[in-house]
Design a protein around this motif. Structure first.
Motif, PDB file in Angstrom:
ATOM      1  N   GLY A 125       0.690  -1.429   0.177  1.00 12.57           N
ATOM      2  CA  GLY A 125      -0.046  -0.008   0.283  1.00 12.57           C
ATOM      3  C   GLY A 125       0.949   1.282  -0.033  1.00 12.57           C
ATOM      4  O   GLY A 125       0.318   2.362   0.149  1.00 12.57           O
ATOM      5  N   GLY A 126       2.005   1.272   0.094  1.00 11.42           N
ATOM      6  CA  GLY A 126       2.820   2.174  -0.274  1.00 11.42           C
ATOM      7  C   GLY A 126       3.430   2.876   1.148  1.00 11.42           C
ATOM      8  O   GLY A 126       3.954   4.159   1.287  1.00 11.42           O
ATOM      9  N   ALA A 127       3.601   2.209   2.231  1.00  9.08           N
ATOM     10  CA  ALA A 127       4.176   2.795   3.346  1.00  9.08           C
ATOM     11  C   ALA A 127       5.551   2.628   3.654  1.00  9.08           C
ATOM     12  O   ALA A 127       6.138   3.329   4.370  1.00  9.08           O
ATOM     13  N   VAL A 128       6.185   2.094   2.533  1.00  9.99           N
ATOM     14  CA  VAL A 128       7.808   1.703   2.567  1.00  9.99           C
ATOM     15  C   VAL A 128       8.436   2.438   1.266  1.00  9.99           C
ATOM     16  O   VAL A 128       7.965   2.208   0.340  1.00  9.99           O
ATOM     17  N   LYS A 129       9.346   3.321   1.795  1.00 10.79           N
ATOM     18  CA  LYS A 129       9.998   4.098   0.986  1.00 10.79           C
ATOM     19  C   LYS A 129      10.209   3.332  -0.372  1.00 10.79           C
ATOM     20  O   LYS A 129      11.052   2.236  -0.251  1.00 10.79           O
ATOM     21  N   ARG A 130      10.411   3.965  -1.517  1.00  6.15           N
ATOM     22  CA  ARG A 130      10.881   3.476  -2.792  1.00  6.15           C
ATOM     23  C   ARG A 130      10.431   2.177  -3.142  1.00  6.15           C
ATOM     24  O   ARG A 130      11.030   1.261  -3.929  1.00  6.15           O
ATOM     25  N   GLN A 131       9.123   1.710  -2.363  1.00 12.88           N
ATOM     26  CA  GLN A 131       8.598   0.412  -3.103  1.00 12.88           C
ATOM     27  C   GLN A 131       7.232   0.604  -3.529  1.00 12.88           C
ATOM     28  O   GLN A 131       6.607   1.327  -2.837  1.00 12.88           O
ATOM     29  N   ARG A 132       6.906   0.498  -4.792  1.00 14.27           N
ATOM     30  CA  ARG A 132       5.773   0.795  -5.348  1.00 14.27           C
ATOM     31  C   ARG A 132       5.292  -0.535  -5.968  1.00 14.27           C
ATOM     32  O   ARG A 132       5.855  -0.993  -6.816  1.00 14.27           O
ATOM     33  N   PHE A 133       3.966  -0.832  -6.055  1.00 11.01           N
ATOM     34  CA  PHE A 133       3.486  -1.875  -6.538  1.00 11.01           C
ATOM     35  C   PHE A 133       2.200  -1.721  -7.367  1.00 11.01           C
ATOM     36  O   PHE A 133       1.299  -0.723  -6.677  1.00 11.01           O
ATOM     37  N   ASP A 134       1.776  -2.481  -8.489  1.00 12.94           N
ATOM     38  CA  ASP A 134       0.542  -2.259  -8.929  1.00 12.94           C
ATOM     39  C   ASP A 134      -0.578  -3.016  -8.526  1.00 12.94           C
ATOM     40  O   ASP A 134      -1.795  -2.892  -8.878  1.00 12.94           O
ATOM     41  N   LEU A 135      -0.074  -4.171  -7.951  1.00 17.33           N
ATOM     42  CA  LEU A 135      -1.067  -5.195  -7.591  1.00 17.33           C
ATOM     43  C   LEU A 135      -0.520  -5.981  -6.531  1.00 17.33           C
ATOM     44  O   LEU A 135       0.764  -6.408  -6.475  1.00 17.33           O
ATOM     45  N   ILE A 136      -1.323  -6.451  -5.638  1.00 19.28           N
ATOM     46  CA  ILE A 136      -0.974  -7.487  -4.502  1.00 19.28           C
ATOM     47  C   ILE A 136      -1.570  -8.904  -4.958  1.00 19.28           C
ATOM     48  O   ILE A 136      -2.949  -8.910  -5.289  1.00 19.28           O
ATOM     49  N   HIS A 137      -1.129  -9.870  -4.828  1.00 19.61           N
ATOM     50  CA  HIS A 137      -1.490 -11.292  -4.765  1.00 19.61           C
ATOM     51  C   HIS A 137      -0.943 -12.126  -3.515  1.00 19.61           C
ATOM     52  O   HIS A 137       0.009 -12.348  -3.300  1.00 19.61           O
ATOM     53  N   ALA A 138      -2.315 -12.461  -3.195  1.00 13.80           N
ATOM     54  CA  ALA A 138      -2.094 -13.094  -1.643  1.00 13.80           C
ATOM     55  C   ALA A 138      -2.417 -14.769  -1.950  1.00 13.80           C
ATOM     56  O   ALA A 138      -3.496 -14.905  -2.739  1.00 13.80           O
ATOM     57  N   LEU A 476      -4.668 -11.830 -16.227  1.00 12.03           N
ATOM     58  CA  LEU A 476      -5.661 -11.172 -15.249  1.00 12.03           C
ATOM     59  C   LEU A 476      -5.351 -10.124 -14.262  1.00 12.03           C
ATOM     60  O   LEU A 476      -6.013  -9.027 -14.137  1.00 12.03           O
ATOM     61  N   TYR A 477      -3.784 -10.063 -14.225  1.00 12.05           N
ATOM     62  CA  TYR A 477      -3.202  -8.850 -13.581  1.00 12.05           C
ATOM     63  C   TYR A 477      -3.624  -7.620 -14.324  1.00 12.05           C
ATOM     64  O   TYR A 477      -3.721  -6.282 -13.707  1.00 12.05           O
ATOM     65  N   VAL A 478      -3.365  -7.602 -15.724  1.00 10.95           N
ATOM     66  CA  VAL A 478      -3.561  -6.631 -16.653  1.00 10.95           C
ATOM     67  C   VAL A 478      -5.119  -6.122 -16.642  1.00 10.95           C
ATOM     68  O   VAL A 478      -5.159  -4.719 -16.463  1.00 10.95           O
ATOM     69  N   GLN A 479      -5.950  -7.097 -16.538  1.00 18.59           N
ATOM     70  CA  GLN A 479      -7.054  -6.753 -16.541  1.00 18.59           C
ATOM     71  C   GLN A 479      -7.600  -6.051 -15.146  1.00 18.59           C
ATOM     72  O   GLN A 479      -8.349  -4.957 -15.604  1.00 18.59           O
TER      73      GLN A 479
END
Ligand code: ADP
Length: 485
Positions: A125-138, A476-479
């Motif tokens: 979710g963006g709380a860690v500096k310099r780490q960016r993600f477009d999607l999370i897969h659990a 699926l991720y892209v969609q």
């Protein structure tokens, strides 16, 4: 544009493994790289994982993560981009990932995996500096709370992102009593039937399924089966209600690790045109398990000795297996009564049945390379990997028609044989009658060498590599990312 995905799981090959989940999580980054997906895997800092990453690089520190000090450590190991939750109070323990050395579940598993979910939500979710993600897969219940935290308690100043929840086995749901709710650090709004509440307690997997943008499971047939109470284990209603967001994507196998032409574990490597070389592996396996030579089929079993896997029924079918001239080499650990039962069968049938109650990856390769047929009589099987390794190694699968077993094996019925496409034997229902009949069918086919070779070659020609499934996840991720924009 490269998609950055955070994959969150409690196991990944080659770092920590108790079952198929680890194979899948370990293979996904490589499967997705050709599709322009850069995957980072978040793992708990179990001792084996901490040893594997060495020093690493601290990217975030928690004075108290659900009450305990912790940090996130980034490391690159081979092709794996890892972030590890180093939280000694939760993960620096002897024993397995979920239980003590005697096999009893840790009493604080809810807190261990809630903390893991909280950290995953912060990282994604963006709380860690310099780490960016477009999607999370659990993956599975141990990672599922990440999605609940993102939904009900996202990191401050963070950003929302789409999510995938993959169910590797709906039998494991991570249910805990209501008394844990205050310890989760979630707002009261999360305590609802569409939040984390489940049957008066907290359902980790349920919470993840409610929050996810999409839910996947590991075979198309299992995705349909879990709509039914017999397979849904109480979650069938939720599966049905989220049916439009649900899909089944078959697991692949890592063909770098599992290739009979290059496998260093085998006494003799082989391919579909050099099947006669398998005999060397069979002889080696017989001598490793102290089995008498014989002209009947050598069956193998590799897997957890549990009710799910139908091992109680197989045990009851062993006199028949020996009676038709078969032999059995079994590798697996699990329920004490089943372990004892198989050991007793080996004593009753010396030289015909041999049992190793251990976890031994290398031996599992030698068994697939030397056995004639692999028995998988599962009552339910989300995907199953051992039948896929069997197909790749010319070890003909004899499987119950359920879940991924139904999706990956073509039965040697009259039509399958006439069309020349059969790869194994399927049977309906896990009963002594169905299992003994399947063993007899396997035996009859085995004694027709041309037919048997055809089954072996057809199986070896199947492509269950990650190529197709990697593309399915990437699509699926892209969609989801596009829908989210
Ligand atoms: P599950 O995840 O339900 O246990 P799968 O068939 O999906 O079943 O995956 C099991 C994985 O674990 C396979 O890679 C299998 O080879 C491996 N495995 C299971 N038991 C053993 C064992 N005793 N020794 C070595 N490998 C094992």
């Amino acid at each position: 544009m490269t998609l950055r995905v955070l994959s969150v799981a409690s196991e990944a090959v080659p770092f920590v493994k108790t079952g198929g989940l680890a194979d899948v999580v370990g293979a996904l980054p490589g499967a997705l790289a050709p599709h322009d997906v850069a995957m980072t895997t978040l793992l708990p800092g179990y001792p084996a994982v901490m040893r594997a990453i060495g020093k690493g690089r601290t990217i975030h520190t928690y004075p108290a993560l659900l009450g305990e000090p912790a940090r996130l450590v980034a490391a690159k190991i081979g092709a794996h981009s890892l972030v590890v939750l180093d939280a000694p109070a939760y993960f620096a323990r002897d024993g397995g990932p979920y239980g003590d050395p005697a096999g009893r579940d840790w009493a604080d598993n809810w807190r261990r995996f809630a903390a893991f979910g909280r950290a995953a939500a912060d990282l994604a979710g963006g709380a860690v500096k310099r780490q960016r993600f477009d999607l999370i897969h659990a993956h599975d219940w141990q990672a599922a709370m990440a999605l609940a935290y993102l939904r009900f308690a996202p990191p401050e100043g963070g950003r929302a992102l789409p999510s995938v929840m993959t169910i590797h086995n709906i039998a494991f749901q991570g249910w805990h009593g209501a008394e844990i709710f205050p310890g989760l650090g979630l707002p009261d709004a999360a305590w609802s039937v569409h939040g984390v509440e489940y049957h008066g307690g907290v359902g980790f997997l349920k919470a993840g399924m409610e929050a996810a943008s999409a839910i996947t499971t590991v075979s198309p047939t299992y995705a349909t089966e879990i709509r039914d109470p017999a397979f849904g284990m109480g979650l069938e209603g939720l599966v049905l209600s989220r049916g439009d967001r649900m899909r089944g994507i078959l697991n692949g196998i890592d063909t770098g690790q599992w290739n009979p032409e290059t496998d260093a574990e085998l006494a003799a490597t082989f391919g579909p045109r050099k099947l006669e070389r398998r005999t060397l592996n069979k002889r080696a396996l017989e001598s490793e398990f102290a089995l008498e030579p014989g002209d009947g089929p050598l069956f193998i079993v590799i897997g957890r000795l549990t009710w799910q896997k139908g091992m109680d029924v197989l045990l009851a079918a062993l006199d028949h297996l020996v009676g038709i001239g078969g032999r059995l080499a079994l590798l697996g650990a699990g329920e004490a009564a089943l372990e004892a039962g198989f050991h007793a069968a080996a004593v009753k049938h010396p030289g015909r049945i041999a049992v190793r109650t251990a976890y031994d990856e290398a031996l599992s390769h030698r068994m697939q390379g030397g056995g004639d047929a692999i028995l998988v009589p599962s009552r339910f099987e989300p995907c199953g990997l051992t039948q896929l390794y069997g197909l790749a190694y010319g070890c003909v699968p004899v499987v119950a028609r359920t879940g991924g077993l139904a999706d990956t094996v073509i039965d040697a019925n009259v039509a399958g044989l006439q069309a020349g496409v059969a790869t194994g034997i399927q049977f309906d229902g896990v009963t002594i009658q169905s299992v003994t009949a399947a063993i007899s069918r396997a035996n009859a086919l085995y004694r027709q060498p041309a037919q048997w070779r055809l089954l072996q070659r057809n199986g070896m020609k199947c492509d269950f590599s990650w190529a197709r499934s990697g593309k399915a996840y990437a699509d699926l991720y892209v969609q989801l990312v596009e829908e989210h924009r």
